[in-house]
Design an enzyme around this catalytic site. Structure first.
Site, PDB file in Angstrom:
ATOM      1  CG  ASN A   6     -20.458  52.723  26.191  1.00  0.00           C
ATOM      2  OD1 ASN A   6     -19.928  53.151  27.065  1.00  0.00           O
ATOM      3  ND2 ASN A   6     -20.995  51.541  26.414  1.00  0.00           N
ATOM      4  CD  GLU A  55     -18.717  47.229  32.395  1.00  0.00           C
ATOM      5  OE1 GLU A  55     -18.647  46.377  31.489  1.00  0.00           O
ATOM      6  OE2 GLU A  55     -19.445  48.101  32.381  1.00  0.00           O
ATOM      7  CB  CYS A  99     -19.814  46.522  27.947  1.00  0.00           C
ATOM      8  SG  CYS A  99     -21.047  47.198  29.364  1.00  0.00           S
ATOM      9  CD  GLU A 136     -18.487  49.971  38.550  1.00  0.00           C
ATOM     10  OE1 GLU A 136     -18.879  50.706  39.686  1.00  0.00           O
ATOM     11  OE2 GLU A 136     -17.599  50.352  37.646  1.00  0.00           O
TER      12      GLU A 136
END
Length: 474
Positions: A148, A246, A280, A453
């Protein structure tokens, strides 16, 4: 333009080829090389040797910081070319693709500023001891990148890994691997030490599975779906490989009666329709207090219906999803939700045109316990749910297995703080979806994964703490 794999500073052909498709037209953009087992073995060997030599770890930190900034400059110099390629292979808007390269450069600038500031500490144990800690790189980081946002998300993990002196192998997404070829060219131009980075294209079931199962890696960084993440964790368990995950999300925004509707709509535009909802941390659920609910539904439906649809190169508001398979899964979930009682206030089905376009969709009166309210759609589908009380809204928002992000829309500062503290999420946005940036830690809880992150906090994923205790007794 021909494409190759970036193997430890060299360009090599693949063992096979894969056609890369333009999601807006269904036409082939290019043929990408697929790296096989031999190429992977060479990358693993080169990375292991680079880590053991300390190509980056032994570099004077200021020089490593300079290298990071050169990488950022090189990314910017080829961003225009890379953005057009990324638009053609991913379907996203050209301006968004350019922003992705700009963000990738910004990651290298940000972590370049941290490269010479990773410090240990002295621990006082009394006059007879000297005790201190040293931060050492983990070694070889295996990073599996999603489709993505392939360029920016590769940079998100690659930059802190290099800043802390690690060697890295990146597995690019097979659906849109071409933009990462451009990123690799920037690394080459910046003169990253040979062996320190490989960027290989291959399928997850083949190349990705072999990479994460290797005993020659020291860390796994993965962004993607829950089932794939679970498979990677099972492989990681075999070698007890530390992992950063993630995963998915089913994030909820809570809009109270006093929320500003225009502010809310702007966040809906970006929260669920940006990149065709393939994010996400998308605002996939919108919980609205009863007094504002009907007006919010009408406004969200009007917004969805107003979006122009077309190719990313034409800067359309609404672009395609990545593949026919992705479109089919989205359409199936929406159809099932409508059969289950949800009402399509806008959209609700794929668009009858070339490419993989799902209509911008707003579903109202979605049951909080329905499948579409609990599972990730990963498409341009907003699920709207009414609520009456603050406690009810919090219970609905926390009622999934995910916990990536959440949002609160209200003018009541006390309520904003109170609700944010009770939301089960790694990040909470107040009155602006996607507030924050590179400096703000990002990651989830539950089935949204673990680890963080971005920000300074991300650097500690890529180092190990070693304690040295010295006795001064005679």
């Amino acid at each position: 333009m021909s494409f190759k794999n970036f193997l430890a500073g060299r360009w090599v052909d693949g063992d096979d080829i894969l056609e890369v498709e333009d999601p807006a037209t269904g036409e082939t953009v290019a043929e990408a090389p697929l790296a096989g087992e031999v190429t992977l073995e060479r990358a693993l060997e080169a990375a292991r040797k680079s880590a053991e030599r300390g190509d980056l770890a032994a570099m004077v930190p200021q020089r490593r910081a300079d290298l990071m900034r050169r990488i950022a400059q090189e990314i910017r110099s080829i961003a225009a070319e890379g953005a057009e390629l990324l638009t053609r292979e991913s379907g996203k808007r050209l301006s968004d693709a350019r922003a992705e390269f700009d963000e990738a450069a910004a990651y290298f600038d940000y972590y370049g500023g941290m490269a010479d500031k990773m410090e240990g500490k002295h621990i006082p144990l009394g006059p007879n001891y000297v005790d201190y800690t040293v931060l050492e790189p983990v070694g070889v980081s295996a990073q599996v990148v999603p489709w993505n946002f392939p360029v920016s998300l590769a940079a998100r993990s690659l930059a802190p890994a290099l800043a802390t002196g690690n060697a890295v192998i990146v597995k690019s997404p097979e659906l849109d691997p071409l933009g990462l070829t451009v990123l690799a060219r920037a690394l080459e131009a910046a003169e990253v030490p040979e062996g320190a980075v490989s960027i290989l294209n291959g399928t997850g079931i083949d190349l990705g599975a072999k990479l994460v199962a290797s005993s020659r890696i020291d860390q796994i960084v993965f962004t993607g779906s829950v089932p794939t993440g679970q498979a990677i964790l099972r492989a990681a368990a075999e070698n007890v490989t530390p992992s950063l995950m993630e995963l998915g999300g089913k994030s909820a925004a809570i809009a109270f009666d006093d929320a500003d509707l225009d502010t809310l709509l702007e966040s809906v535009r970006w929260g669920i329709f940006f990149n065709a909802g393939q994010v996400c941390s998308a605002m996939s659920r919108l919980l609205v207090q009863r007094g504002l609910y009907n007006r919010a539904v009408e406004a969200c439906a009007a917004l969805a219906n107003s979006l122009s649809v077309g190719h990313g190169l034409d800067e359309a508001d609404h672009t395609p999803v990545i593949s026919a398979r992705q479109l089919g899964g989205i359409a199936q979930m929406v159809s099932a939700a409508i059969r289950d009682g949800a009402i399509a206030a806008a959209g609700g089905a794929p668009l009858a045109r070339a490419g993989h376009f799902m209509a911008p969709t707003v579903l109202r009166d979605v049951r909080p316990d329905s499948r579409i309210a609990l599972e990730e759609v990963f498409g341009p589908v907003l699920c709207m749910i009414p609520f009456d009380t603050e406690e009810e809204a919090i219970a609905i928002a926390n009622g999934t297995e995910f916990g990536l992000v959440a949002g609160v829309f209200t003018h009541d500062l006390s309520r904003a703080h109170r609700v944010a503290s009770k939301l089960r999420a790694g990040q909470v946005f107040v009155n602006e979806w996607f507030a924050g940036g590179i400096a703000t830690p990002f990651g989830g809880i539950g089935k949204s994964g673990f680890g963080r992150e971005k920000g300074v906090e991300a650097l500690f994923n890529y180092v190990r703490t070693k304690n040295v205790a010295i006795s001064l007794k005679r």
